[in-house]
Write a protein that holds these residues in place. Structure first.
Motif: not given
Length: 190
Positions: A15-16, A57-62, A102-103, A114-118
């Motif tokens: 959903x997110x 979490x959404x970004x990480x999964x993708x 928009x993601x 998020x910055x560190x994950x990216x």
């Protein structure tokens, strides 16, 4: 509690993904995500402390799914086939997400997690392409990997913003990109 992964957790992420993709981070509300997931707003907060944590979490999964697919695309292929498979995967990834732009453009811009994950994702992606190029004897493989990824990233913009860009265009664009990278500009001059 964010380590618990179950049906509700996945429903919230799904959903997110949809809400963030349509509205962007700042315009999305946890209540909308909860409603789309079929859970109470409080349930979202059982899994995620904040909207920023949910977006990460959404970004990480993708991104993790993307890297797994990319790794599979590189296995047991020569350089030309590997580049074509990489280009196809990269460009199809964005085509599939064309309705969720928009993601990529309306994200939390000051979230350190998020910055560190990216940073890690970009490093891992670049390393994956670098390793493929190095295994094929390409000189300066990291420089070439960055150039190839950069070319694909620019083509991504056409996919996301050009309404006349169709799925059939993705394969042709990927083929041209891989060929250009392998053979240079003069290879297409007739």
């Amino acid at each position: 509690m964010s380590g618990i992964h179950g049906d509700k957790y996945e429903a919230i992420l799904d959903a997110a993904y949809t809400v963030f993709g349509a509205k962007g981070f700042y315009e999305s509300k946890i209540s909308e995500i909860a409603e789309d997931a079929g859970v109470a707003k409080g349930t979202v907060y059982l899994y995620f402390k904040s909207k920023e944590q949910l977006f990460t979490a959404v970004t990480r999964r993708d991104c993790e799914q993307y890297l797994a697919e990319m790794q599979g695309a590189l296995v047991q292929h020569n350089l030309a086939e590997g580049l074509l498979r990489m280009a196809n995967l990269h460009l199809h990834y964005y085509y599939k997400r064309k309705q969720h732009t928009q993601l990529f453009f309306m994200t939390p811009n000051n979230n350190p997690d998020l910055i560190e994950f990216m940073r890690g994702f970009i490093r891992d992606y670049t390393d994956m392409v670098t390793n493929k190029l190095a295994s094929e004897g390409v000189q300066q493989p990291e420089f070439h990997a960055k150039a190839f990824i950069g070319m694909l990233e620019r083509m991504k913009m056409d996919i996301l913003w050009n309404q006349d860009f169709h799925e059939c265009d993705v394969d042709q664009t990927a083929e041209w990109a891989a060929h250009l990278f392998m053979h240079g500009c003069k290879a297409r001059v007739q």
